[in-house]
Design a protein around this motif. Structure first.
Motif, PDB file in Angstrom:
ATOM      1  N   ARG A  86       0.840  -1.210   0.000  1.00 44.16           N
ATOM      2  CA  ARG A  86       0.000   0.000   0.000  1.00 44.16           C
ATOM      3  C   ARG A  86       0.871   1.254   0.000  1.00 44.16           C
ATOM      4  NH1 ARG A  86      -5.622  -0.499   2.269  1.00 44.16           N
ATOM      5  NH2 ARG A  86      -6.062  -2.715   2.220  1.00 44.16           N
ATOM      6  N   GLU A  87       1.885   1.254   0.838  1.00 45.46           N
ATOM      7  CA  GLU A  87       2.752   2.425   0.902  1.00 45.46           C
ATOM      8  C   GLU A  87       3.502   2.630  -0.403  1.00 45.46           C
ATOM      9  OE1 GLU A  87       5.827   4.931   3.432  1.00 45.46           O
ATOM     10  OE2 GLU A  87       4.991   3.138   4.347  1.00 45.46           O
ATOM     11  N   LEU A 109       1.334   4.120  -3.063  1.00 46.57           N
ATOM     12  CA  LEU A 109       1.187   5.560  -2.870  1.00 46.57           C
ATOM     13  C   LEU A 109       2.433   6.294  -3.361  1.00 46.57           C
ATOM     14  CD1 LEU A 109      -0.201   8.101  -1.780  1.00 46.57           C
ATOM     15  CD2 LEU A 109       0.773   7.539   0.469  1.00 46.57           C
ATOM     16  N   MET A 110       3.611   5.788  -3.008  1.00 49.66           N
ATOM     17  CA  MET A 110       4.855   6.439  -3.426  1.00 49.66           C
ATOM     18  C   MET A 110       4.997   6.430  -4.956  1.00 49.66           C
ATOM     19  SD  MET A 110       6.225   7.693  -0.781  1.00 49.66           S
ATOM     20  CE  MET A 110       4.781   7.782   0.245  1.00 49.66           C
ATOM     21  N   ARG A 169       2.545   6.538  -7.100  1.00 50.26           N
ATOM     22  CA  ARG A 169       1.637   7.576  -7.615  1.00 50.26           C
ATOM     23  C   ARG A 169       2.241   8.969  -7.430  1.00 50.26           C
ATOM     24  NH1 ARG A 169      -2.134   4.229  -5.195  1.00 50.26           N
ATOM     25  NH2 ARG A 169      -2.437   5.598  -3.411  1.00 50.26           N
ATOM     26  N   LEU A 170       2.899   9.190  -6.307  1.00 51.63           N
ATOM     27  CA  LEU A 170       3.504  10.493  -6.034  1.00 51.63           C
ATOM     28  C   LEU A 170       4.781  10.734  -6.842  1.00 51.63           C
ATOM     29  CD1 LEU A 170       3.036  10.688  -2.159  1.00 51.63           C
ATOM     30  CD2 LEU A 170       1.722  11.884  -3.919  1.00 51.63           C
TER      31      LEU A 170
END
Length: 116
Positions: free
Chosen positions: A18-19, A22-23, A25-26
């Motif tokens: 999950r983390e 997110l990274m 996507r960023l």
């Protein structure tokens, strides 16, 4: 040209996935190479696979970081998180982040079961 930051993560950990999602996507500029070590070792990494799975690692400018320092290296590569990564260059801030990371590691097994 390779990404300036290399991140090794545990792809068998639902929380880590999950983390990292997110990274990714960023990381709109593609400045981070994400390497899943759950499937096997990375021959380009000088760190033992067991250590990579036990603790977060990243390489920035040829330097291998672990724990909070590895997160800070990853954050510095992402414009939105760069200020936090730069703040972590302060020994006092990094010490605080590392203490929080160690507490997180104690909770990680329970969190993994929750997110599984």
């Amino acid at each position: 040209m390779s990404a300036p930051v290399k991140v090794w993560y545990d792809g068998a950990c639902p929380l880590c996935l999950r983390e990292i999602a997110l990274m990714r996507r960023l990381d709109r500029r593609g400045r981070i190479a994400f390497i899943d070590v759950a499937q096997g070792s990375d021959p380009s990494c000088p760190v033992d696979r067991a250590q990579l799975l036990a603790r977060f690692h990243a390489e920035e400018d040829g330097v291998i970081h672990d724990g909070a320092a590895a997160f800070a290296a990853m954050w510095r590569a992402i414009p939105l998180l760069r200020p936090l990564g730069l703040a972590a260059r302060s020994p006092a801030v990094l010490k605080l982040l590392e203490a929080l990371y160690i507490r997180f590691l104690r909770l990680r097994p329970r969190l993994q079961r929750f997110f599984a």
